[in-house]
Design a protein around this motif. Structure first.
Motif, short mmCIF file in Angstrom:
data_model
loop_
_atom_site.label_atom_id
_atom_site.label_comp_id
_atom_site.label_asym_id
_atom_site.label_seq_id
_atom_site.Cartn_x
_atom_site.Cartn_y
_atom_site.Cartn_z
N ASN A 1 -7.78 -0.14 0.11
CA ASN A 1 -7.23 0.76 -0.90
C ASN A 1 -7.95 2.10 -0.91
OD1 ASN A 1 -4.99 -0.52 -2.57
ND2 ASN A 1 -6.47 -2.16 -2.41
N VAL B 1 0.84 -1.20 0.00
CA VAL B 1 0.00 0.00 0.00
C VAL B 1 0.88 1.25 0.00
CG1 VAL B 1 -1.62 1.35 1.38
CG2 VAL B 1 -2.01 -1.09 1.04
N ALA C 1 -6.63 4.08 1.96
CA ALA C 1 -5.26 4.51 1.70
C ALA C 1 -5.18 5.53 0.57
CB ALA C 1 -4.39 3.30 1.37
N ARG D 1 2.38 1.74 -3.28
CA ARG D 1 1.37 1.78 -4.34
C ARG D 1 1.63 0.70 -5.39
NH1 ARG D 1 -1.93 6.34 -4.12
NH2 ARG D 1 -1.22 7.89 -2.66
#
Length: 69
Positions: A53, A8, A56, A11
């Motif tokens: 996701n 995360v 984040a 990315r």
């Protein structure tokens, strides 16, 4: 957990797992209930990926066009 967190932060997309396909194709699942449980687990993992996701700030799924983001 550490791997997911690092992915995360970087990315980095997670490649689809091949284990589910292997489990089915090798005949390890022998009863319909086992397949239902496996598919339920897959759905839960997808929902988890969407939530994590989104929290984040990572656009997920990654195949959306830039105009849709």
């Amino acid at each position: 957990g550490l791997t997911a967190g690092l992915m995360v932060l970087l990315r980095a997309p997670h490649p689809p797992a091949g284990a589910t396909t292997l489990i089915v194709s090798l005949g390890i699942i022998t009863k319909p209930l086992q397949l239902v449980i496996l598919m339920g687990a897959v759905v839960l993992l997808i929902v988890q990926a969407l939530v994590i996701n989104r929290l984040a700030g990572i656009p997920y799924p990654l195949w959306k066009s830039k105009e849709e983001r």
